[in-house]
Design a protein around this motif. Structure first.
Motif, short mmCIF file in Angstrom:
data_model
loop_
_atom_site.label_atom_id
_atom_site.label_comp_id
_atom_site.label_asym_id
_atom_site.label_seq_id
_atom_site.Cartn_x
_atom_site.Cartn_y
_atom_site.Cartn_z
N UNK A 88 3.86 15.11 -10.53
CA UNK A 88 2.87 15.45 -9.56
C UNK A 88 3.75 15.27 -7.98
N UNK A 89 4.39 14.12 -8.11
CA UNK A 89 5.16 13.94 -6.82
C UNK A 89 6.09 15.15 -6.15
N UNK A 90 6.98 15.52 -7.03
CA UNK A 90 7.55 16.67 -6.55
C UNK A 90 6.74 17.96 -6.25
N UNK A 91 5.70 18.09 -6.92
CA UNK A 91 4.97 19.07 -6.60
C UNK A 91 3.97 18.74 -5.28
N UNK A 92 3.56 17.82 -5.25
CA UNK A 92 2.92 17.24 -3.77
C UNK A 92 3.96 17.45 -2.69
N UNK A 93 5.06 17.19 -2.87
CA UNK A 93 6.14 17.47 -1.62
C UNK A 93 6.19 19.02 -1.43
N UNK A 94 6.42 19.87 -2.53
CA UNK A 94 6.31 21.23 -2.21
C UNK A 94 5.06 21.62 -1.61
N UNK A 95 4.06 20.98 -1.95
CA UNK A 95 2.69 21.50 -1.41
C UNK A 95 2.48 21.15 0.12
N UNK A 96 3.36 20.03 0.57
CA UNK A 96 3.37 19.73 1.95
C UNK A 96 4.05 20.55 2.73
#
Length: 199
Positions: A88-96
């Motif tokens: 989730x954290x890696x994907x959230x950073x990608x999302x940002x």
């Protein structure tokens, strides 16, 4: 008579199950229903991310679409809801990163595309690991690399990715989150399937 084709669903042969039938992946325990929902949803959104990075690699000048953003947003939500916070954290950073490019389009360099491609590839590896019973670990190096591009895009130092997420979601309705318990399988299944909105 030929034996039937293997199911395209997630393989669970190497995944441990508890005495009550729940699926155990590292420290994370999910009911079979939630596990299937997670893997189906995650695979769908990972496929979308792969399609978009492929398009970006072949046409770096294109403007990123909200479909790219929506896939990252939903994958991050599903991963965090089910307890796979490293994913989730890696994907959230990608999302940002995607969110800033959607809101403030700018030239995307070759090095930047390489890191985005590496990020999506690592997300795929994390997901494969989950299907093989391995709990993903935090990808601190990749998150840090993504942060450098987000910093460059915004022109200032951003220490917490939550700040960027808040900037993007400021016009969205606050999304309700709840912990997953065995007694809430039906409710949580509906929440995992609930479509996210991108304004």
């Amino acid at each position: 008579v030929a034996s039937p084709a293997a199911p395209t669903m997630v393989e669970t042969s190497s995944i441990q199950t508890s005495s009550n039938g729940d699926i155990q992946i590292g420290t994370i325990c999910l009911s079979p229903v939630l596990y299937k929902i997670f893997t189906d949803e995650a695979q769908l959104h990972l496929n979308t991310l792969c399609t978009h990075i492929h398009d970006l690699q072949h046409n770096p000048q294109q403007q990123l679409s909200k479909g790219f953003l929506l896939a990252a947003h939903t994958l991050a939500g599903v991963a965090n809801t089910t307890g796979f916070t490293a994913l989730g954290k890696l994907t959230l950073t990608l999302e940002a990163w995607i969110a800033q490019q959607v809101r403030e389009p700018s030239s995307i360099g070759k090095d930047e595309i390489v890191v985005i491609a590496q990020t999506i590839h690592h997300l795929e590896e994390m997901f494969t690991g989950i299907k093989n019973g391995k709990e993903p670990q935090l990808a601190s190096d990749l998150i840090a690399e993504l942060h450098t591009f987000i910093i460059d895009l915004n022109g200032n130092d951003v220490e917490k990715i939550s700040i960027l997420e808040a900037q993007y979601h400021e016009s969205e309705t606050t999304e309700k989150t709840s912990s997953i318990t065995e007694d809430e399988d039906a409710t949580d299944a509906a929440e995992l399937h609930a479509p996210a909105t991108v304004d």
